[in-house]
Each structure stands twice: as C-alpha cells, then as structure tokens.
Design a protein around this motif. Structure first.
Motif, PDB file in Angstrom:
ATOM      1  N   ASP A 195     -32.123 -23.389  44.932  1.00  0.00           N
ATOM      2  CA  ASP A 195     -32.490 -24.068  43.681  1.00  0.00           C
ATOM      3  C   ASP A 195     -33.224 -25.388  43.907  1.00  0.00           C
ATOM      4  OD1 ASP A 195     -31.583 -22.071  41.938  1.00  0.00           O
ATOM      5  OD2 ASP A 195     -29.520 -22.731  42.231  1.00  0.00           O
ATOM      6  N   THR A 196     -33.611 -25.643  45.166  1.00  0.00           N
ATOM      7  CA  THR A 196     -34.530 -26.752  45.475  1.00  0.00           C
ATOM      8  C   THR A 196     -35.844 -26.162  45.959  1.00  0.00           C
ATOM      9  OG1 THR A 196     -32.723 -28.267  46.041  1.00  0.00           O
ATOM     10  CG2 THR A 196     -34.903 -28.802  46.904  1.00  0.00           C
ATOM     11  N   LEU A 197     -35.756 -25.244  46.936  1.00  0.00           N
ATOM     12  CA  LEU A 197     -36.959 -24.567  47.447  1.00  0.00           C
ATOM     13  C   LEU A 197     -37.140 -23.180  46.837  1.00  0.00           C
ATOM     14  CD1 LEU A 197     -36.706 -25.491  51.227  1.00  0.00           C
ATOM     15  CD2 LEU A 197     -38.139 -26.574  49.487  1.00  0.00           C
ATOM     16  N   TRP A 198     -36.031 -22.520  46.520  1.00  0.00           N
ATOM     17  CA  TRP A 198     -36.133 -21.180  45.925  1.00  0.00           C
ATOM     18  C   TRP A 198     -35.008 -20.953  44.908  1.00  0.00           C
ATOM     19  CZ3 TRP A 198     -35.900 -21.000  51.596  1.00  0.00           C
ATOM     20  CH2 TRP A 198     -34.594 -20.996  52.099  1.00  0.00           C
ATOM     21  N   PHE A 238     -29.514 -15.879  39.812  1.00  0.00           N
ATOM     22  CA  PHE A 238     -28.962 -14.581  40.213  1.00  0.00           C
ATOM     23  C   PHE A 238     -27.439 -14.561  40.057  1.00  0.00           C
ATOM     24  CE2 PHE A 238     -32.704 -15.159  43.234  1.00  0.00           C
ATOM     25  CZ  PHE A 238     -33.592 -14.632  42.317  1.00  0.00           C
ATOM     26  N   PHE A 239     -26.806 -15.705  40.289  1.00  0.00           N
ATOM     27  CA  PHE A 239     -25.358 -15.804  40.055  1.00  0.00           C
ATOM     28  C   PHE A 239     -25.059 -15.621  38.568  1.00  0.00           C
ATOM     29  CE2 PHE A 239     -25.397 -17.641  44.261  1.00  0.00           C
ATOM     30  CZ  PHE A 239     -24.137 -17.376  44.776  1.00  0.00           C
ATOM     31  N   ARG A 240     -25.889 -16.230  37.718  1.00  0.00           N
ATOM     32  CA  ARG A 240     -25.661 -16.122  36.264  1.00  0.00           C
ATOM     33  C   ARG A 240     -25.800 -14.666  35.803  1.00  0.00           C
ATOM     34  NH1 ARG A 240     -26.310 -21.507  33.762  1.00  0.00           N
ATOM     35  NH2 ARG A 240     -25.552 -22.841  35.431  1.00  0.00           N
ATOM     36  N   LEU A 241     -26.823 -13.985  36.328  1.00  0.00           N
ATOM     37  CA  LEU A 241     -27.027 -12.582  35.949  1.00  0.00           C
ATOM     38  C   LEU A 241     -25.834 -11.733  36.384  1.00  0.00           C
ATOM     39  CD1 LEU A 241     -30.805 -12.104  36.853  1.00  0.00           C
ATOM     40  CD2 LEU A 241     -29.805 -12.015  34.557  1.00  0.00           C
ATOM     41  N   THR A 242     -25.322 -12.008  37.566  1.00  0.00           N
ATOM     42  CA  THR A 242     -24.168 -11.259  38.073  1.00  0.00           C
ATOM     43  C   THR A 242     -22.923 -11.567  37.250  1.00  0.00           C
ATOM     44  OG1 THR A 242     -25.135 -11.309  40.275  1.00  0.00           O
ATOM     45  CG2 THR A 242     -22.798 -10.774  40.135  1.00  0.00           C
ATOM     46  N   GLN A 243     -22.776 -12.823  36.831  1.00  0.00           N
ATOM     47  CA  GLN A 243     -21.631 -13.181  35.975  1.00  0.00           C
ATOM     48  C   GLN A 243     -21.696 -12.449  34.633  1.00  0.00           C
ATOM     49  OE1 GLN A 243     -21.719 -17.494  35.958  1.00  0.00           O
ATOM     50  NE2 GLN A 243     -19.910 -17.594  37.192  1.00  0.00           N
ATOM     51  N   ASP A 244     -22.910 -12.278  34.111  1.00  0.00           N
ATOM     52  CA  ASP A 244     -23.067 -11.516  32.856  1.00  0.00           C
ATOM     53  C   ASP A 244     -22.621 -10.068  33.063  1.00  0.00           C
ATOM     54  OD1 ASP A 244     -24.087 -13.790  31.698  1.00  0.00           O
ATOM     55  OD2 ASP A 244     -26.184 -13.156  31.797  1.00  0.00           O
ATOM     56  N   ARG A 245     -23.018  -9.500  34.206  1.00  0.00           N
ATOM     57  CA  ARG A 245     -22.626  -8.116  34.523  1.00  0.00           C
ATOM     58  C   ARG A 245     -21.089  -8.031  34.660  1.00  0.00           C
ATOM     59  NH1 ARG A 245     -22.405  -3.625  34.032  1.00  0.00           N
ATOM     60  NH2 ARG A 245     -22.348  -1.968  35.585  1.00  0.00           N
ATOM     61  N   PRO A 274     -34.977 -10.479  46.752  1.00  0.00           N
ATOM     62  CA  PRO A 274     -36.140 -11.155  47.354  1.00  0.00           C
ATOM     63  C   PRO A 274     -36.148 -12.652  47.026  1.00  0.00           C
ATOM     64  CG  PRO A 274     -36.843  -9.375  45.860  1.00  0.00           C
ATOM     65  CD  PRO A 274     -35.359  -9.445  45.784  1.00  0.00           C
ATOM     66  N   VAL A 275     -36.737 -13.424  47.906  1.00  0.00           N
ATOM     67  CA  VAL A 275     -36.801 -14.875  47.731  1.00  0.00           C
ATOM     68  C   VAL A 275     -37.937 -15.220  46.770  1.00  0.00           C
ATOM     69  CG1 VAL A 275     -37.295 -17.051  48.917  1.00  0.00           C
ATOM     70  CG2 VAL A 275     -35.829 -15.343  49.993  1.00  0.00           C
ATOM     71  N   GLU A 276     -37.624 -16.051  45.777  1.00  0.00           N
ATOM     72  CA  GLU A 276     -38.651 -16.541  44.846  1.00  0.00           C
ATOM     73  C   GLU A 276     -38.775 -18.048  45.020  1.00  0.00           C
ATOM     74  OE1 GLU A 276     -37.908 -15.467  40.755  1.00  0.00           O
ATOM     75  OE2 GLU A 276     -37.277 -13.436  41.322  1.00  0.00           O
ATOM     76  N   LEU A 277     -39.857 -18.488  45.655  1.00  0.00           N
ATOM     77  CA  LEU A 277     -40.055 -19.921  45.859  1.00  0.00           C
ATOM     78  C   LEU A 277     -40.239 -20.631  44.531  1.00  0.00           C
ATOM     79  CD1 LEU A 277     -42.490 -20.236  48.923  1.00  0.00           C
ATOM     80  CD2 LEU A 277     -40.040 -20.699  48.850  1.00  0.00           C
ATOM     81  N   ARG A 286     -31.607 -15.255  56.329  1.00  0.00           N
ATOM     82  CA  ARG A 286     -32.483 -14.225  55.748  1.00  0.00           C
ATOM     83  C   ARG A 286     -33.460 -14.849  54.751  1.00  0.00           C
ATOM     84  NH1 ARG A 286     -32.898 -11.704  50.817  1.00  0.00           N
ATOM     85  NH2 ARG A 286     -31.095 -12.834  49.980  1.00  0.00           N
ATOM     86  N   LYS A 287     -32.936 -15.715  53.873  1.00  0.00           N
ATOM     87  CA  LYS A 287     -33.790 -16.312  52.848  1.00  0.00           C
ATOM     88  C   LYS A 287     -34.855 -17.209  53.469  1.00  0.00           C
ATOM     89  CE  LYS A 287     -30.309 -17.594  50.064  1.00  0.00           C
ATOM     90  NZ  LYS A 287     -29.493 -17.923  48.868  1.00  0.00           N
ATOM     91  N   LEU A 288     -34.462 -17.961  54.476  1.00  0.00           N
ATOM     92  CA  LEU A 288     -35.443 -18.830  55.140  1.00  0.00           C
ATOM     93  C   LEU A 288     -36.542 -17.987  55.791  1.00  0.00           C
ATOM     94  CD1 LEU A 288     -36.399 -21.611  56.004  1.00  0.00           C
ATOM     95  CD2 LEU A 288     -34.893 -21.440  58.008  1.00  0.00           C
ATOM     96  N   ALA A 289     -36.156 -16.896  56.448  1.00  0.00           N
ATOM     97  CA  ALA A 289     -37.148 -16.022  57.087  1.00  0.00           C
ATOM     98  C   ALA A 289     -38.099 -15.423  56.044  1.00  0.00           C
ATOM     99  CB  ALA A 289     -36.442 -14.908  57.865  1.00  0.00           C
ATOM    100  N   GLN A 290     -37.524 -14.965  54.920  1.00  0.00           N
ATOM    101  CA  GLN A 290     -38.352 -14.343  53.871  1.00  0.00           C
ATOM    102  C   GLN A 290     -39.224 -15.347  53.129  1.00  0.00           C
ATOM    103  OE1 GLN A 290     -36.389 -11.833  51.040  1.00  0.00           O
ATOM    104  NE2 GLN A 290     -35.561 -10.454  52.589  1.00  0.00           N
ATOM    105  N   SER A 291     -38.790 -16.608  53.117  1.00  0.00           N
ATOM    106  CA  SER A 291     -39.518 -17.622  52.337  1.00  0.00           C
ATOM    107  C   SER A 291     -40.884 -17.937  52.915  1.00  0.00           C
ATOM    108  CB  SER A 291     -38.703 -18.922  52.286  1.00  0.00           C
ATOM    109  OG  SER A 291     -38.718 -19.568  53.561  1.00  0.00           O
ATOM    110  N   GLY A 292     -41.058 -17.664  54.199  1.00  0.00           N
ATOM    111  CA  GLY A 292     -42.320 -18.017  54.854  1.00  0.00           C
ATOM    112  C   GLY A 292     -42.419 -19.492  55.193  1.00  0.00           C
ATOM    113  N   LEU A 293     -41.331 -20.255  54.961  1.00  0.00           N
ATOM    114  CA  LEU A 293     -41.347 -21.699  55.232  1.00  0.00           C
ATOM    115  C   LEU A 293     -40.733 -22.040  56.594  1.00  0.00           C
ATOM    116  CD1 LEU A 293     -40.057 -23.064  51.776  1.00  0.00           C
ATOM    117  CD2 LEU A 293     -42.430 -22.738  52.506  1.00  0.00           C
TER     118      LEU A 293
END
Length: 235
Positions: A11-14, A19-26, A97-100, A130-137
């Motif tokens: 929630d600073t870089l990506w 996603f936690f909120r969506l899962t809590q709704d489920r 997937p990571v969303e920057l 995993r997220k850092l690798a996928q972020s491309g940063l």
C-alpha cells in the motif's frame, strides 16, 4: 544530510489492503447465516490482534484468523467446505498479481540514482519476496529487509547495518504506526503517504508538529521533498 531512503512495500509501492477487504467480504458472505458482517469484522479483527504474536503479519496469519473466527462464531459447527473455501481465498491472495501504485516506479528510480534505497517491509517472507520479484522494482533497491515488526530498535539496527546514522535516514510509507512514528523515534525522518484503505491495527495519530515529519498526497513529489531536505541540511 540524507543518504538512505527506506520504502514500505504494501500500500506504499503496490496495492495490498484492497485484496484483504475483498476477502473479508467473501468471508462475511460465507458466514452470513451465523453472524452479521459488522460483528464478524470485529471478531476477525480481535482474532488478528490476538494472533499477531503467534503468526506475525501477512496473509497466512490472516487466513488462520478467518478459520479461527469461523469456528468461534458457529460454535464449532462450521462446515469443512467453508474452511476449504477460506483456505482457497488465502491461496488466491498469495497468487494475486502485483499492481504498482501511481508514481512508485518513478520515485524509486529517481531516488536510487543518488541515495541508498532500501525496501523495509513486514509480512510473510515468501509472499513479500514474490511481490518484489513481480513488481519489477527489485533491481533498484540496494537492500531488502523483511522484518517481523517495525519498531524504533528495528529501524536503528537496519540503518546501522547499512552504515547510516539515524538522522541520515528517511522512511516512506502509508502507516503512521509502522513506517513513520518508530523511525522518528529512532532519530530519522518519517514521510507519510496515506493510502485510501489502511488496516485498523495500523492506525495512529500524526505527529503533525514534528520537524522530521512530512505528509505527501502521493509518491510523485517525494524526490522533490528529499532534494529540499538534503539541500536545507547540507553543511
């Protein structure tokens, strides 16, 4: 003079909390017959708070807390299929997937040219890697620190490990409680970049009148702020 800039990840870089909120709704949908959503949310939050010391921060601990809450609110009668569904939503989160976030790449790239740039994050080791690798940063950071909690002592150790005095260090993040207040306490600079959604257990008050505290609406103007601080405090 600033030499080292630390960045929080989630929630600073990506995106993360969304996603936690969506899962809590489920979760609320799955247990709708047993508890209303507000009551369920409070019970889940209480379980997460209780379990932090056992599981730490991250998706795996969140998933276990959902299962524990499901067992509690159904007096142990929750169907195995619901437990299986909760495990599946946890795995889904770990595969997301990571969303920057806007300006993340530009800010890190700009600062990495002149400063030591560190990623300092809490959470599950495998998930954050995993997220850092996928972020491309990943290649932009001079160091990556995945820690179990963020305290003044933890930041002091990290800065020392990277040969940085606390007053030469800045931490940038969306959590006042984890990214800003402990760094200021350790003698560094804290920059708060609010994210629309922040986990209830990360809430804290702004140290509004502190000389080493800054708040920015986004990462877009971070390189300018760092430049100003460096210029103003240059001997």
């Amino acid at each position: 003079m600033l030499t080292t800039i630390g960045f929080d990840a989630d929630d600073t870089l990506w995106q993360n909390e969304a996603f936690f909120r969506l899962t809590q709704d489920r979760f609320a949908d799955l247990l709708a017959d047993h508890a209303d959503p507000d009551h369920l949310h409070d019970r889940l939050l209480a379980a997460e708070r209780r379990n932090l010391g056992h599981y730490g921060f991250g998706i795996k601990g969140f998933t276990l807390s959902m299962i524990e809450t499901a067992i509690e609110v159904t007096d142990g009668r929750v169907e195995a299929s619901v437990i299986a569904e909760l495990l599946a939503t946890g795995r889904e989160m770990l595969r997301h997937p990571v969303e920057l976030l806007p300006h993340a790449r530009a800010a890190v790239t700009a600062l990495a040219a002149d400063y030591r740039v560190l990623l300092i994050t809490k959470g599950d080791l495998l998930d954050q890697e995993r997220k850092l690798a996928q972020s491309g940063l990943g290649d932009l950071f001079h160091g990556v620190e995945i820690v179990s909690d963020k305290t003044a002592a933890v930041y002091a150790r990290i800065f020392a490990r990277h040969a940085t005095q606390p007053d030469q260090a800045m931490m940038v993040g969306n959590s006042l409680k984890s990214d800003v207040l402990p760094v200021i306490e350790a003698g560094g600079w804290g920059v708060y970049v609010p994210h629309g959604q922040t986990w209830a257990l990360e809430h804290a008050d702004e140290p509004a009148d502190h000389a080493r505290f800054h708040s920015l609406p986004s990462l877009e103007t971070l390189p300018d702020l760092v430049g100003q601080i460096t210029h103003n405090h240059h001997p």
